[in-house]
Design a protein around this motif. Sequence first.
Motif, PDB file in Angstrom:
ATOM      1  N   TYR A 103       0.811  -1.220   0.000  1.00 44.73           N
ATOM      2  CA  TYR A 103       0.000   0.000   0.000  1.00 44.73           C
ATOM      3  C   TYR A 103       0.844   1.269   0.000  1.00 44.73           C
ATOM      4  O   TYR A 103       0.491   2.275   0.640  1.00 44.73           O
ATOM      5  CB  TYR A 103      -1.017  -0.045   1.155  1.00 44.73           C
ATOM      6  CG  TYR A 103      -1.838  -1.313   1.084  1.00 44.73           C
ATOM      7  CD1 TYR A 103      -2.835  -1.471   0.127  1.00 44.73           C
ATOM      8  CD2 TYR A 103      -1.572  -2.396   1.929  1.00 44.73           C
ATOM      9  CE1 TYR A 103      -3.562  -2.647   0.015  1.00 44.73           C
ATOM     10  CE2 TYR A 103      -2.291  -3.587   1.821  1.00 44.73           C
ATOM     11  CZ  TYR A 103      -3.274  -3.700   0.866  1.00 44.73           C
ATOM     12  OH  TYR A 103      -3.988  -4.880   0.745  1.00 44.73           O
ATOM     13  N   VAL A 104       1.942   1.222  -0.748  1.00 44.13           N
ATOM     14  CA  VAL A 104       2.769   2.402  -0.989  1.00 44.13           C
ATOM     15  C   VAL A 104       2.862   2.623  -2.495  1.00 44.13           C
ATOM     16  O   VAL A 104       2.558   1.727  -3.291  1.00 44.13           O
ATOM     17  CB  VAL A 104       4.193   2.250  -0.396  1.00 44.13           C
ATOM     18  CG1 VAL A 104       4.118   2.046   1.120  1.00 44.13           C
ATOM     19  CG2 VAL A 104       4.960   1.110  -1.059  1.00 44.13           C
ATOM     20  N   ASP A 105       3.302   3.817  -2.892  1.00 41.63           N
ATOM     21  CA  ASP A 105       3.609   4.102  -4.299  1.00 41.63           C
ATOM     22  C   ASP A 105       5.110   3.926  -4.488  1.00 41.63           C
ATOM     23  O   ASP A 105       5.913   4.739  -3.998  1.00 41.63           O
ATOM     24  CB  ASP A 105       3.202   5.531  -4.653  1.00 41.63           C
ATOM     25  CG  ASP A 105       1.707   5.705  -4.802  1.00 41.63           C
ATOM     26  OD1 ASP A 105       0.974   4.695  -4.768  1.00 41.63           O
ATOM     27  OD2 ASP A 105       1.256   6.863  -4.931  1.00 41.63           O
ATOM     28  N   GLU A 118      -0.973   2.878  -2.973  1.00 42.38           N
ATOM     29  CA  GLU A 118      -1.590   3.976  -2.226  1.00 42.38           C
ATOM     30  C   GLU A 118      -2.476   4.801  -3.154  1.00 42.38           C
ATOM     31  O   GLU A 118      -3.637   5.103  -2.831  1.00 42.38           O
ATOM     32  CB  GLU A 118      -0.541   4.868  -1.564  1.00 42.38           C
ATOM     33  CG  GLU A 118      -1.177   6.049  -0.844  1.00 42.38           C
ATOM     34  CD  GLU A 118      -0.209   6.865   0.002  1.00 42.38           C
ATOM     35  OE1 GLU A 118      -0.688   7.736   0.753  1.00 42.38           O
ATOM     36  OE2 GLU A 118       1.003   6.633  -0.074  1.00 42.38           O
ATOM     37  N   GLY A 150      -1.526  -0.939   5.969  1.00 44.96           N
ATOM     38  CA  GLY A 150      -2.070  -0.068   4.944  1.00 44.96           C
ATOM     39  C   GLY A 150      -3.230   0.767   5.441  1.00 44.96           C
ATOM     40  O   GLY A 150      -3.306   1.972   5.180  1.00 44.96           O
ATOM     41  N   THR A 153      -1.866   3.538   7.877  1.00 47.76           N
ATOM     42  CA  THR A 153      -1.071   4.601   7.257  1.00 47.76           C
ATOM     43  C   THR A 153      -1.883   5.411   6.258  1.00 47.76           C
ATOM     44  O   THR A 153      -1.743   6.643   6.197  1.00 47.76           O
ATOM     45  CB  THR A 153       0.188   4.036   6.581  1.00 47.76           C
ATOM     46  OG1 THR A 153      -0.183   3.024   5.633  1.00 47.76           O
ATOM     47  CG2 THR A 153       1.130   3.430   7.598  1.00 47.76           C
ATOM     48  N   ARG A 157      -2.436   9.334   6.595  1.00 52.03           N
ATOM     49  CA  ARG A 157      -1.901  10.188   5.543  1.00 52.03           C
ATOM     50  C   ARG A 157      -2.997  10.951   4.792  1.00 52.03           C
ATOM     51  O   ARG A 157      -2.763  12.054   4.299  1.00 52.03           O
ATOM     52  CB  ARG A 157      -1.080   9.347   4.560  1.00 52.03           C
ATOM     53  CG  ARG A 157       0.282   8.937   5.116  1.00 52.03           C
ATOM     54  CD  ARG A 157       0.955   7.877   4.241  1.00 52.03           C
ATOM     55  NE  ARG A 157       1.164   8.306   2.875  1.00 52.03           N
ATOM     56  CZ  ARG A 157       2.143   9.111   2.455  1.00 52.03           C
ATOM     57  NH1 ARG A 157       2.998   9.604   3.332  1.00 52.03           N
ATOM     58  NH2 ARG A 157       2.267   9.412   1.179  1.00 52.03           N
ATOM     59  N   PHE A 184      10.229  -1.795   1.924  1.00 50.07           N
ATOM     60  CA  PHE A 184      10.501  -0.374   1.737  1.00 50.07           C
ATOM     61  C   PHE A 184      11.818  -0.145   1.007  1.00 50.07           C
ATOM     62  O   PHE A 184      11.928   0.767   0.176  1.00 50.07           O
ATOM     63  CB  PHE A 184      10.511   0.339   3.082  1.00 50.07           C
ATOM     64  CG  PHE A 184       9.144   0.522   3.705  1.00 50.07           C
ATOM     65  CD1 PHE A 184       8.001   0.036   3.097  1.00 50.07           C
ATOM     66  CD2 PHE A 184       9.011   1.197   4.908  1.00 50.07           C
ATOM     67  CE1 PHE A 184       6.742   0.210   3.668  1.00 50.07           C
ATOM     68  CE2 PHE A 184       7.768   1.391   5.487  1.00 50.07           C
ATOM     69  CZ  PHE A 184       6.629   0.893   4.870  1.00 50.07           C
ATOM     70  N   TYR A 187      10.866  -0.958  -2.703  1.00 50.60           N
ATOM     71  CA  TYR A 187       9.892  -0.073  -3.331  1.00 50.60           C
ATOM     72  C   TYR A 187      10.263   1.407  -3.243  1.00 50.60           C
ATOM     73  O   TYR A 187       9.982   2.175  -4.168  1.00 50.60           O
ATOM     74  CB  TYR A 187       8.511  -0.259  -2.689  1.00 50.60           C
ATOM     75  CG  TYR A 187       7.912  -1.628  -2.856  1.00 50.60           C
ATOM     76  CD1 TYR A 187       8.122  -2.397  -3.996  1.00 50.60           C
ATOM     77  CD2 TYR A 187       7.101  -2.170  -1.867  1.00 50.60           C
ATOM     78  CE1 TYR A 187       7.563  -3.652  -4.141  1.00 50.60           C
ATOM     79  CE2 TYR A 187       6.518  -3.418  -2.004  1.00 50.60           C
ATOM     80  CZ  TYR A 187       6.762  -4.159  -3.148  1.00 50.60           C
ATOM     81  OH  TYR A 187       6.193  -5.404  -3.275  1.00 50.60           O
ATOM     82  N   LEU A 188      10.870   1.807  -2.119  1.00 46.45           N
ATOM     83  CA  LEU A 188      11.089   3.231  -1.846  1.00 46.45           C
ATOM     84  C   LEU A 188      12.547   3.649  -1.869  1.00 46.45           C
ATOM     85  O   LEU A 188      12.844   4.847  -1.793  1.00 46.45           O
ATOM     86  CB  LEU A 188      10.482   3.592  -0.483  1.00 46.45           C
ATOM     87  CG  LEU A 188       8.987   3.286  -0.322  1.00 46.45           C
ATOM     88  CD1 LEU A 188       8.540   3.588   1.107  1.00 46.45           C
ATOM     89  CD2 LEU A 188       8.147   4.051  -1.326  1.00 46.45           C
ATOM     90  N   TRP A 195      10.917   6.448   4.440  1.00 43.16           N
ATOM     91  CA  TRP A 195      10.111   5.323   4.915  1.00 43.16           C
ATOM     92  C   TRP A 195       9.192   5.733   6.057  1.00 43.16           C
ATOM     93  O   TRP A 195       8.126   5.141   6.242  1.00 43.16           O
ATOM     94  CB  TRP A 195      11.005   4.197   5.417  1.00 43.16           C
ATOM     95  CG  TRP A 195      11.971   3.605   4.442  1.00 43.16           C
ATOM     96  CD1 TRP A 195      12.192   3.977   3.142  1.00 43.16           C
ATOM     97  CD2 TRP A 195      12.873   2.522   4.712  1.00 43.16           C
ATOM     98  NE1 TRP A 195      13.185   3.199   2.591  1.00 43.16           N
ATOM     99  CE2 TRP A 195      13.613   2.306   3.531  1.00 43.16           C
ATOM    100  CE3 TRP A 195      13.130   1.746   5.835  1.00 43.16           C
ATOM    101  CZ2 TRP A 195      14.587   1.310   3.444  1.00 43.16           C
ATOM    102  CZ3 TRP A 195      14.093   0.744   5.762  1.00 43.16           C
ATOM    103  CH2 TRP A 195      14.814   0.527   4.569  1.00 43.16           C
ATOM    104  N   HIS A 198       5.411   6.102   5.948  1.00 43.24           N
ATOM    105  CA  HIS A 198       4.574   4.919   5.715  1.00 43.24           C
ATOM    106  C   HIS A 198       4.633   3.963   6.904  1.00 43.24           C
ATOM    107  O   HIS A 198       4.437   2.763   6.748  1.00 43.24           O
ATOM    108  CB  HIS A 198       5.018   4.221   4.433  1.00 43.24           C
ATOM    109  CG  HIS A 198       5.019   5.123   3.241  1.00 43.24           C
ATOM    110  ND1 HIS A 198       3.871   5.426   2.533  1.00 43.24           N
ATOM    111  CD2 HIS A 198       6.018   5.834   2.661  1.00 43.24           C
ATOM    112  CE1 HIS A 198       4.173   6.268   1.552  1.00 43.24           C
ATOM    113  NE2 HIS A 198       5.467   6.537   1.606  1.00 43.24           N
TER     114      HIS A 198
END
Length: 277
Positions: A103-105, A118, A150, A153, A157, A184, A187-188, A195, A198
Motif C-alpha cells: 500500500y505504498v507508491d 496507495e 495499509g 497509514t 496520511r 521499503f 519499493y522506496l 520510509w 509509511h
Amino acid sequence: MGVETLQSHKVHDGRLSYCRHDSAATGTPMRFSIFVPPGEGPHPVLIWLSGLTCTEDNFTTKAGAYGAAAKAGVAIVAPDTSPRGEGVADDPAYDLGQGAGFYVDATEPPWAAHFRMESYVTGDLLQALAEFPVDLARCGIFGHSMGGHGALTLALRQPELFRSVSAFAPICSPTRCEWGRKAFAAYLGADEDGWLQHDAARLIEAGAARGRFDEILVDQGLADGFLADQLKPELLEEACRATGQGLTLNRREGYDHSYFFIASFIGEHIAWHAARL
C-alpha cells in the motif's frame, strides 16, 4: 472508468460482486469484491485491505463478515493486494512483488511502473465505487497484517477520505521489522527518512493523528507467530500514549494470525465502524 462485474451472488439479502476495472495508477486491470447490503442506499462503506499473498477473495470467502455488514447496513469493498499480470514485476519471495504491494507508491525500478497501491486505493478504487450505491462521505478503512499497516497509514496520511480506522494484527512499525524494511528498501529506495511516512507508529509519534480520529481500534492475537518480530503492537501503543491518541488495543488470548481470528471479531469491528459512519 467502467467496472466489469465478473460474478454476482445474493448473500444475507444483499449482493456480493466480483469486479474488474482498469487502473490509471497501476497501469493494469485491478480486481475487487464489493458487498452491498439490502436496502435503498447510499450506504456507508468500509474498505478492507488484505495481507501478504492475498487477493480480493480471501476476505470475501473467509472472514464471515457479510451477515454483520447486512445488519449494520454497511457496504464492504476488498481490493486485490497488488497489480498483477504480464509485464508486472514480481519476486519469488512471498513478501515482495505480486501479492505484496504494501500500500505504498513505489519509486524504484522495476516496481515504480505498476506498484502504486496507495494511489490506487485512495484514487482509482474510490472512483470506481461511484457506480455503486455507497456514500464515500461515510467511508472507513480496516485491514489485516500488511493490510492493517495499509489501513492505518492511509488513514493517517489522507484522513479527509476516511472517518474511521481499525486493524487486525497490523504491521505497526514497518521500519522496525524485517517485512517492512525489505519491502521499503525495494519499493522506496535506500533513504530511510522517506520510509517514516509509511510507518503508523512513526506517523503518530510525529503528530500525524492529532485531532483526526477519536480512537483507533486494533485486535491482536497473543498466539500469533509474527507478534514479536514483525507486528510489534507495543510500538503503536507507546506512540498513542505519548501523543494522547485514543487507542483500543485488544490482546486476544490464544488467537493466531489466521482468518479464524478475524472471523471471531469481525462483527465487533463492523459495528464499531458503523457507529462512526
